[in-house]
Motif scaffolding. Structure first.
Motif: not given
Lengths: 270, 270
Positions: A159-174
């Protein structure tokens, strides 16, 4: 499975239909056999016996704790396996999923030699902290978690692999830390898989026998779980064994039914 | 296109592996490589083929030795030994397990078979009694049977349905001791293993088990007047696939040579 064949409007080729029916019969007939031989008239008194109550209570308690332990340690492990770029991660993944294919009784022997009172690690637990896991309820939880945790790790890692990494990265940029992003972004995304993994490990823990009897032994009320009670009752009182087996069957079916809608859609992909 | 093919190939390889494994397991189950020559349906009186012997756990060393002598004396025969708790074996036999001979550690489990018509005319060939064994280091400093009742002493004994468990309960009752075991093991060899590994402070096993494990455990003498004995009956089974072999094996056990093997291992005379 039955639903899929019912929806299939084309005619089923005999080469598939015959083994499919045989396969279904093979899986369902033993359950019918169990029901057919159940001592229905004595069932009430058998189920009210303290042995059954103790074993059921212990089984539910230990399987739930083992699932909790699996989640506590398994979710972070799954995250590391999914996100790490180290070249050793493949080796680590292979190692931590070994208990998935290892015969449980071998796991029990390994646990006894490692965490037992004279074991590689256990002797220090005993000497320094006075902790001795074999033959205790905590030992049952450890044995069950050992065999059940890989189910959760494998499911959640996928599930972690298929979860959208983009959202995690977006959170990181914020400005979110990785831990914050995991807790508030990724984990909510993969709740169905978390549940699937938890159910799989809970069911595995509930049915655990080999590692438990080898590592935690057998004593009513302390380490005698339902599967052990079924096995031992089969030697002296088959009626009681069938009654115990029925309880396990009902509990398993109830759990499957309760979680079917959440579990099956995602679980099928695992 | 390359990928599905290799996946399929891997799948075939796994199937092949599983099948060959099953074949190997099947062909090796009758025993040594020279097997496969199953006896006819009782038409030939000569002793040949495979003799399947179900024997109490405590007979492991002696019956292994007697079986080797039997195979040497009857070329072309293979003895397949299955050791477990007598009560477990009796249940297996009444459920249709393919055995030719049953050797029990108690009259009760043999009576289960004779009353079910599965065996007739058992012969008592040995007796056995209990002893306390402790790990060589004797961590709890056990010096007598009474020490087992001390608080904090971890004791392993057989579960109450198996002969050594029945005997243990009898001995402790005669001695007027209340012992809360750490674990009730499914058979006597499991008790011995837990003592041998040092996971428990003491175990109640047969005198013969203490002899067999003399290097790794220490026997503590039993007080006079509290010990109890159990008798070992043996019988050829009514539904034996190899009746001639079954009778010959029973004869070998009760022969002077067989009894000498048992005596050397510490068994009492019948």
């Amino acid at each position: 499975m039955a639903r899929a064949t019912a929806r299939d409007r084309r005619r089923l080729p005999a080469a598939l239909a015959v083994p499919a029916v045989a396969g279904a019969a093979f899986l369902v007939l033993p359950l019918i056999g169990l029901l057919a031989r159940a001592p229905w008239t004595d069932l009430g008194s058998l189920l009210r016996s303290p042995v059954v109550a103790d074993a059921l209570r212990l089984s539910l308690f230990c399987a739930t704790l083992a699932t909790g332990l699996s989640a506590l340690l398994g979710i972070p492990l799954a995250w590391v396996l999914a996100r790490s770029t180290s070249r050793f991660v493949a080796l680590l993944r292979a190692l931590v999923t070994v208990p998935l294919v290892l015969p449980p009784v071998v796991g029990g022997v390994a646990l006894l030699l490692t965490l037992g009172r004279t074991g590689v690690v256990g002797q220090y637990l005993d000497r320094w902290f006075g902790i001795s896991l074999p033959f205790t309820t905590a030992g049952v939880v450890v044995a069950e978690a050992f065999v059940a945790m890989p189910f959760l790790v494998v499911t959640v890692e996928g599930a972690f692999r298929s979860a959208d990494r983009g959202l995690e990265e977006a959170a990181a940029t914020l400005g979110a830390s990785r831990l914050f992003a995991l807790r508030h972004v990724t984990l909510p995304l993969i709740v169905p898989s978390l549940l699937a993994g938890a159910v799989l490990s809970w069911a595995r823990a509930l049915g655990e026998f080999g590692a438990t009897i080898t590592f935690a032994g057998n004593f009513p009320g302390r380490t005698q779980t339902m599967p052990i009670a079924v096995y031992l009752a089969m030697e002296s009182d088959p009626g009681a064994a069938i009654a115990l087996a029925l309880v396990l069957l009902v509990v398993s079916v109830a759990v499957l039914a309760a979680l079917r809608d959440r579990w099956l859609p995602r679980g099928g992909a695992v | 296109m390359n990928r599905p093919l290799s996946v399929r190939r891997a799948g075939l390889a796994i199937v092949a592996l599983v099948l060959s494994g099953m074949a190997a397991a099947c062909s090796s189950s009758p025993g040594t490589p020279a097997s496969g020559s199953s006896s006819g349906p009782g038409s030939t009186p000569a002793v040949t083929g495979t003799v399947t012997v179900f024997a109490a756990s405590s007979l492991k060393e002696t019956f292994t030795s007697i079986a080797k002598r039997f195979e040497a004396a009857h070329p072309g025969t293979t003895v397949v030994l299955s050791f477990a708790a007598s009560s477990a074996l009796a249940t297996q036999i009444t459920s249709g397990a393919p055995a030719d001979v049953f050797a029990s550690a108690s009259a009760k489990d043999m009576a289960t078979l004779t009353s079910a018509g599965a065996a007739t005319a058992p012969t008592t060939f040995a007796t056995n009694s209990l002893t306390v064994v402790v790990p060589s280091a004797n961590p709890a400093q056990i010096a007598s049977l009474a020490d087992l009742a001390r608080a904090g002493v971890k004791v392993a004994q057989c579960q109450p349905a198996v002969p050594c468990g029945v005997l243990a309960a009898k001995v402790l009752a005669t001695a007027g001791l209340t012992v809360t075991p750490a674990t009730l093991e499914p058979d006597v060899k499991s008790v011995l293993t837990k003592v041998r590994l040092g996971e428990v402070d003491a175990g109640l096993v047969y005198v013969t088990d203490a002899v067999a494990a003399a290097g790794s455990v220490t026997a503590v003498p039993m007080p006079a007047g509290v010990n109890a004995t159990t008798a070992y009956p043996i019988a050829a089974l009514s539904h034996a696939a190899n009746p001639a072999g079954a009778r010959a094996f029973v004869d070998a056990v009760v022969s002077a040579e067989g009894l000498a093997v048992l005596k050397a291992a510490g068994f009492g005379a019948p």
